[in-house]
Structure formats: structure tokens, C-alpha cells
Design an enzyme around this catalytic site. Structure first.
Site, short mmCIF file in Angstrom:
data_model
loop_
_atom_site.label_atom_id
_atom_site.label_comp_id
_atom_site.label_asym_id
_atom_site.label_seq_id
_atom_site.Cartn_x
_atom_site.Cartn_y
_atom_site.Cartn_z
N SER A 1 13.16 -15.79 -48.99
CA SER A 1 13.27 -15.30 -50.31
C SER A 1 14.72 -15.16 -50.65
O SER A 1 15.56 -15.24 -49.66
CB SER A 1 12.85 -13.85 -50.33
OG SER A 1 13.11 -13.00 -51.48
N TYR B 1 11.51 -5.65 -46.38
CA TYR B 1 11.13 -6.98 -46.84
C TYR B 1 12.19 -8.05 -46.75
O TYR B 1 12.01 -9.09 -45.93
CB TYR B 1 10.30 -6.87 -48.15
CG TYR B 1 10.02 -8.36 -48.61
CD1 TYR B 1 8.84 -9.19 -48.46
CD2 TYR B 1 10.91 -9.14 -49.57
CE1 TYR B 1 8.43 -10.12 -48.72
CE2 TYR B 1 10.62 -10.45 -49.94
CZ TYR B 1 9.55 -10.81 -49.77
OH TYR B 1 9.09 -12.26 -50.20
#
Length: 266
Positions: free
Chosen positions: A148, A161
Site C-alpha cells: 500500500s 494496517y
């Protein structure tokens, strides 16, 4: 002929969103794709139907990740699916895409159980999927781990996350060093905010936010799932043979800089 003709791929979390786009793109290149899903069988079968309807080949494998024996069960399902189709055992391309928890928990709200679940699905599962799959991944194969852009920028709302994806980046670089002797390339791909089905519905309800997020890219638009899928397909193809151990930003340059007066919507 497609660049992936004669190959077999496994894409985790391929029942919808980015995983579906990746599975469809690999299949369009000629690969037989094992479409992994956790619980949404109907969505996975829709991915398979879209692939076969376009002339490709695919089958679904349902196994929840982040639980005991998940990797063993996943590979057993892939083995069975290949055997049913009379295809030789083994795979050429592994895409670790499945993940949870893009928005929570934060430092303030995290509970130990939330934290453990995030790392179980996002870090532990791909680690052991690779470990248990080493006798199935062919020499000269490809591993692509979906990370990400949150590892490149600071987003407090996705702290835990983001930490899991930072682990995936390190996993990718180190694994590339270890598996290079077998001709296997390993890379991480970092999407930014992408117009998946879930995100489109969210942005449709908040058009000002959609415009703001689009403005964060120098290209002034949201990423499409196909944008990221094409990057993965390149890495999986013969053209990507000399790219390994890389953390590849596929966010459209999100957060490269801020324009004067730019700020979030009120």
C-alpha cells in the site's frame, strides 16, 4: 498468444475489487487462475464467470485466511482444482493480495484482538502461503505481494494496517534475495486509493472527497483497478524477469506534493 500462456496463477482475495481485476488480467494474458476467496463464494464464482466468459480459464478456492492451517488448506484446494482439470501440479505466479482493515484500528482505538487479526491475515497468512508453497512454485516463477502507498506516507487513521504493509515490503525484498537462486522474482506493488466497487460507492456519497483524493495525484484522477492489475501483469510476465526485490509505487504519484491552497474538503 498471451504472454502468460501455459502458466498457472494463484491470486488471493480475488473475489472482488483489486484482486478480481488482477485475476482477470492474468487470465487475459493466458494464465489459468486459481481465484481464492475467504467466504464470499458467489462473488468468487462471478470472477470465474467473467474470466471464462472472456475466453480465459479459472476456478475458485475458498479458504479463510488468518486462521489455523489456512496455508495448508489453500494449497490443498489449489492442488485439487488443478487435478480436476488435468493440469500439472504447481504454479508459476503467486499474487498475495488478500488483506483486511484499511481504515482501522488507529493508535487510540486499537485493541489487541484487532491488532492480532490484522497481522494474522495481512502478514502471517502470506508468509506461510509462500512457505508452504515453495514446493509448488516453479523455478523462474513470480511472487507479487500487494502492499500500500500507506507505507510511503503517514496516515494515522490506518496506523496498524500501514504497519502490516510495511512488513510486506520487507518480506518482499528479503524473499527476493532468498529465492533469486531459483530464478524467482519477488516484488511488492503499492496501490493508492483505487476505484474498486466499495470505494466507488463511498465516493459517490461524498463527491467532494472523491475530487480531493483525485487531486492528490499529479494525474488528477483516482486509480482504476486495471491500472494496478497491469503493473502486476507486467511483473508476472517474461518482460518483468529482471525486476526483483522492488517496492513499486502504483498510486499514480499520490502525495508527491501539494498544490498551493490544496486541502481536504470542509
Amino acid at each position: 498468444m498471451g504472454t502468460l500462456d501455459g502458466t498457472t496463477s494463484l491470486v488471493t482475495g480475488a473475489s472482488r475489487g483489486l484482486g478480481r481485476a488482477i485475476a482477470k488480467r492474468l487470465a487475459a494474458g493466458g494464465s489459468l487462475v486459481a481465484v481464492h476467496y475467504a467466504t464470499n463464494e458467489s462473488a468468487a464464482q462471478e470472477t470465474v464467470a467473467q474470466i471464462t466468459g472472456a475466453g480465459g480459464a479459472a476456478f475458485a478456492v475458498g479458504v479463510p485466511l488468518g486462521v489455523a492451517d489456512d496455508a495448508e488448506r489453500l494449497w490443498a484446494g489449489v492442488d485439487a482444482g488443478l487435478a480436476e482439470r488435468g493440469v500439472r501440479p504447481g504454479i508459476d505466479v503467486l499474487v498475495n493480495n488478500a488483506a483486511i482493515g484499511g481504515a482501522t484500528p488507529t493508535l487510540a482505538t486499537a485493541r489487541p484482538d484487532d491488532f492480532d487479526e490484522l497481522f494474522a491475515v495481512n502478514v502471517k497468512a502470506p508468509f506461510f502461503v509462500v512457505q508452504r508453497g515453495m514446493d509448488r512454485l516453479r523455478n523462474g516463477g513470480r511472487i507479487v505481494n500487494i502492499s500500500s502507498v500507506a507505507t510511503r506516507i503517514a496516515i494515522p487513521d490506518t496506523l496498524a494496517y500501514s504497519m502490516t504493509k510495511g512488513a510486506i515490503n520487507t518480506f518482499s525484498v528479503t524473499l527476493a534475495q532468498e529465492l533469486g537462486v531459483r530464478g524467482i522474482t519477488v516484488n511488492a506493488v503499492l496501490p493508492g486509493t483505487t476505484a474498486t466497487e466499495a470505494n466507488v460507492a463511498w465516493f459517490d456519497a461524498q463527491p467532494a472527497l472523491r475530487d480531493f483524493v483525485a487531486s492528490l495525484s499529479p494525474l488528477r484522477r483516482l486509480g482504476e483497478p486495471q491500472d494496478v492489475a497491469d503493473v502486476v501483469a507486467f511483473l508476472a510476465s517474461p518482460a518483468g524477469r529482471w525486476v526483483t526485490g522492488q517496492v513499486i509505487d502504483a498510486s499514480g504519484g499520490a502525495h508527491l506534493g501539494l498544490s498551493v491552497g490544496q486541502g481536504p474538503p470542509a
